[in-house]
Write an enzyme that holds these catalytic residues in place. Structure first.
Site, PDB file in Angstrom:
ATOM      1  N   CYS A  90      11.816  21.767  12.840  1.00 49.91           N
ATOM      2  CA  CYS A  90      10.718  21.256  13.659  1.00 49.91           C
ATOM      3  C   CYS A  90       9.497  21.028  12.788  1.00 49.91           C
ATOM      4  O   CYS A  90       9.499  21.323  11.588  1.00 49.91           O
ATOM      5  CB  CYS A  90      10.383  22.213  14.806  1.00 49.91           C
ATOM      6  SG  CYS A  90       9.627  23.759  14.247  1.00 49.91           S
ATOM      7  N   ASP A 531      -6.760 -15.811  -3.182  1.00 50.16           N
ATOM      8  CA  ASP A 531      -6.925 -16.544  -4.426  1.00 50.16           C
ATOM      9  C   ASP A 531      -6.261 -17.906  -4.254  1.00 50.16           C
ATOM     10  O   ASP A 531      -5.198 -18.019  -3.642  1.00 50.16           O
ATOM     11  CB  ASP A 531      -6.275 -15.775  -5.575  1.00 50.16           C
ATOM     12  CG  ASP A 531      -6.438 -16.494  -6.897  1.00 50.16           C
ATOM     13  OD1 ASP A 531      -7.582 -16.828  -7.242  1.00 50.16           O
ATOM     14  OD2 ASP A 531      -5.424 -16.724  -7.570  1.00 50.16           O
TER      15      ASP A 531
END
Length: 853
Positions: A90, A531
């Site tokens: 768990c 770019d």
């Protein structure tokens, strides 16, 4: 060397991340850690004399200040170790493992993934460090085994038979326990044993055993004992965690079911004592005790928990399909040419330089270059590109792709863990195992959740028993309901399960997230910077016009050949894309562009502007308008021509005589906008993102090129080293900024951006330069990555909301909060069913991401 700096100007965690990212981008920097609270930054670097100066400049470039405090030889270099952890059941276990490992001296960072059981540890390089980490995990009550980063290559001199390779792989696979198979077996036996237990319990209340309470009690005990044995893992694990003072989910299940059994045993003893006592008092004692037997409650708790864990394990196994799918792409064997003969060897035995034979239907086992033959290769499994690519001699092939038609041979260049497929697998695994910032609060809660639930259960039981004066049965079942309804697993799974599915879905479309942080950050980006060259455009310029000028400044008819005779040899010395376009154009025109006719001397380059050189005793300069201005070359006489060319979206190169300060001519170059760029930018606008185009072109040329793309803002005239400053300026305007670039030329800007996105065809640059890599080179994948990031974050928020909402609402209801008002109580069996459904909801909700398109 290890350097300690005091950093100024940091005001939030985002600043901290920017400083670390900017420093890590400095060549020679191995590791950088920034502490927001103290302002201290520790940097490990190569032993170079100018490293401190470079780091200070990088921090200043990021908009902050840095002052060296001290420096000393660095301790052992940091390494990254991987371990497979066993016994975690768990989120509480996950937190305990991480805490134990972080306490080991020399460990810098530890990340534990509950879903895969994989633990990644950054620590100092020391021979005994793996043993110390394993001992720490064992000391916390779990197991740990080091995981090799890559399998050792099989010796090519002693190739194994394909059947042997496959057999060994099957053995290795069989040695790993399958939790689904084990849980299914456990569930089936629990269900089989639960049937007679429920029959006995029902018969004791309404059937033929109603008048035989002692027999009914002994019969239920006989049936519950094997059921407890089948589910002993909860008691063994839960008890171990208690002894380690770090209780987990199993501890809650152990207490809930164990308390039911113990209480039933006490009631059984009451039946025995009542029988011995006899009379009316004894009969009443027997009747009361017989009505308070809860052996079936303990059995039902264990049955429902096991069923829930089985469904959860099945769902979790589906989350690792992406990595399994990638691993299946790699062929087990390869056919190589050795000694003039074709030899089938294990793919792990390939070495760089081997010539590999590929036939129709064969998977490509390594990266390399085709040397003979031709074929049509399906690369969709790696890059997500659906259109097969033709391969001829000189073309590159990528590992994990499949040859559809034709036969060819290729020379292996990158094999084993260096291949593209291996690096993609490592990236997907790394991203899946990393932790997102959004999960940190849930991780902290998980670490204290179980002790808090134990306190709440004890408080609820005591309240109803001593304050409200309810019966022991009422108080005990209330406490048990609190224990079994609580679910730390939902908290622990909420984020990693969604991250794992999301990164797997991304890999299917050729989108690789480096880590969970990048996946989280991308969803909040407000500005997308692109770019121009190689990103929005093809990056393959071609010359469209050459204007040769006479000494009096007029256009020279027939002077183009003489102009190219100087320009081409000069540009042939440069690696710039413009230079290659000029040389190619000269060769296509029949001019001598290889430099053999005209000797170029004193060559030098002005980054981002142009080149210098001498030819025939004349000093020339070739470059953009900025370089001409710096050299004092007057362009005003050609102003109309320049405006005409730039308004058509052309980039201009000027050739001038430096000594005479005379313009010799102009070359107009143009790049082609990528197919799909317009669609990509439209998709980004629909997502609400502001788009910015970065380019070194003049403003007129840049705006003309962007006119059909509807870009919000164009920033022109940007030199390569000025892109980072543009990103910083945009960030100062508020909001998160992402940068899309073609790779290494944009490294500083990619590092400065909140999220750097490298777009390329699976090269080193595309995989290493940024936070996100788009393998297909398709700009439309940027919008896909943003949409995927947002889908994952919505999924995570829904998971976390459910996990917190469930526990915040469920625990008070189980504690009896509604009983005084409505008379409602939650039985332990209903609480157990709700707990099982909670974890299952989180996992199945994350699996919905697999439907992302």
């Amino acid at each position: 060397m290890r350097h300690l700096f005091q950093v100024g100007g940091m005001r939030c965690a985002s600043c901290q991340a920017h400083v670390a990212k900017a420093v890590k981008a400095v060549p020679g920097v191995r590791e950088a850690e920034v502490n927001l609270v103290t302002g201290r930054m520790t940097v490990e670097t190569d032993d170079a004399p100018d490293m401190v100066k470079k780091i200070v400049e990088a921090v200043k470039g990021a908009g902050f200040t840095a002052e060296l405090v001290e420096e000393a030889p660095a301790p052992a270099a940091a390494v990254e170790l991987a371990f497979q952890v066993g016994g975690m059941r768990c989120a509480s276990c996950q937190a305990h493992v991480a805490k134990a490992v972080k306490a080991v001296p020399g460990v810098r960072e530890a990340e534990v993934n509950l879903v895969t059981g994989r633990m990644t540890v950054k620590c100092e390089s020391a021979p005994d460090m793996p043993r110390k980490i394993v001992d720490a995990v064992k000391g916390a009550g779990f197991t740990a085994e080091p995981v090799e980063k890559a399998p050792a290559p099989v010796s090519a001199s002693t190739p194994a038979e394909p059947e042997q390779v496959e057999s060994e792989a099957k053995k290795a696979s069989a040695s790993i326990p399958d939790p689904c198979r084990e849980l299914f077996r456990q569930f089936v036996w629990s269900a089989i044993l639960m049937l007679p237990l429920m029959f006995a319990a029902f018969s004791a209340m309404h059937g033929f055993l109603k008048d035989y309470p002692l027999d009914a009690a002994w019969l239920q005990l006989v049936f519950v004992i094997p059921l407890l044995y089948v589910n002993r893992i909860y008691f063994v694990s839960g008890a171990k965690r208690f002894l380690k003072l770090s209780p987990n989910m199993d501890s809650l299940i152990m207490l809930g079911s164990g308390a039911s059994v113990l209480y039933s045993l006490v009631m059984t003893s009451e039946i025995v004592l009542g029988k011995i006592e006899g009379g009316d008092a004894g009969t009443a004692r027997v009747a009361e005790a017989a009505g308070n037997l809860y052996f079936e409650t303990a059995g039902m708790i264990l049955l429902l928990v096991t069923f829930g864990k089985y469904l959860e394990a099945r769902a979790k196994r589906r989350t690792t399909d992406a990595v399994s799918r990638l691993m299946d792409l790699s062929p087990k064997t390869a056919v190589v040419l050795r000694g003039g003969q074709e030899l089938e060897i294990p793919a792990d035995g390939l070495a760089a330089g081997d010539v590999v034979v590929i036939r129709p239907g064969s998977s490509i086992p390594a990266d390399g270059v085709v040397v003979a033959g031709s074929g049509v290769v399906d690369e969709s499994s790696v890059t997500g590109e659906s259109v097969p690519a033709g391969k001829e001699p000189g073309d590159h092939v990528v590992s994990g792709t499949m040859n559809l038609n034709g036969s060819f041979r290729f020379r292996a260049e990158r094999v084993g863990r260096d291949s593209t497929l291996s690096r993609i697998i490592r990236l997907v695994e790394s991203a899946s195992n990393s932790s997102a910032p959004v999960s940190r609060f849930a991780d902290r809660v998980s670490g204290v959740f179980v002790p808090a639930v134990l306190v709440a259960a004890l408080a609820a039981g005591c309240f109803w028993l001593f304050v409200e004066h309810q019966t022991v049965y009422f108080s005990l079942t209330t406490a048990i309901a609190v224990l079994v309804i609580s679910c730390p697993c939902a908290l622990g799974l909420a984020t990693p399960i969604a991250i794992m599915v999301g990164t797997g879905v991304g890999s299917k479309y050729g989108i690789l997230f480096k880590n969970a942080t990048a996946l989280e950050e991308l969803h909040a980006v407000g500005t997308m910077v692109l770019d121009k060259t190689g990103t929005v455009t093809e990056g393959r310029h071609h010359v469209t016009r050459v204007v040769a000028l006479s000494p009096n400044g007029s256009e020279s008819d027939g002077g183009e050949a003489e102009f190219l005779r100087i320009a081409a040899p000069l540009e042939s010395k440069s690696e710039h894309p413009f230079a290659r376009a000029v040389v190619q154009y000269a060769q296509d025109c029949g001019a001598d562009g290889d430099g053999s006719d005209v000797a170029v001397e004193d060559f030098s380059a002005a980054p981002g502007m142009g080149v210098y050189g001498s030819a025939g005793g004349v000093r020339y300069v070739c470059g953009n308008a900025r370089l001409m201005e710096r050299e004092g070359i007057d362009l005003s006489a050609q102003e109309d021509l320049i405006r005409e060319l730039e308004s058509g979206g052309h980039s201009l190169l000027f050739l001038a005589d430096r000594d005479a300060k005379r313009l010799c001519g102009i070359m107009a170059l143009r790049d082609t906008v990528k197919e799909g760029s317009a669609d990509a930018l439209r998709a980004l606008r629909e997502l609400g993102l502001k788009t910015v185009l970065l380019t070194g072109d003049t403003e007129v040329s840049a705006k003309a090129a962007a006119s059909g793309l509807q870009i919000d803002r164009v920033i022109a005239g940007v030199l390569p080293d000025g892109k980072e400053a543009c990103i910083r300026e945009l960030q100062q305007g508020g909001g998160k900024v992402a940068m899309v670039g073609a790779g290494i030329n944009d490294a500083a800007a990619l590092a400065r951006a909140d999220v750097g996105i490298a777009i390329g065809g699976g090269t080193d640059i595309a995989l290493e330069a940024a936070d996100v890599a788009l393998l297909r080179g398709d700009l439309r994948d940027v919008a896909t990555a943003v949409r995927l990031s947002r889908a994952v974050m919505r999924n995570i928020r829904l998971n976390l909301f459910w996990a917190f909402f469930y526990n915040v609402l469920g625990i008070p209801v189980a504690a009896g909060a509604l009983y005084p008002l409505l008379g409602w109580r939650l039985s332990p069996m209903l609480g157990t069913a709700a707990m099982a459904c909670s974890s299952l909801f989180v996992v199945t909700n994350a699996l919905r991401l697999r439907k992302f398109r």
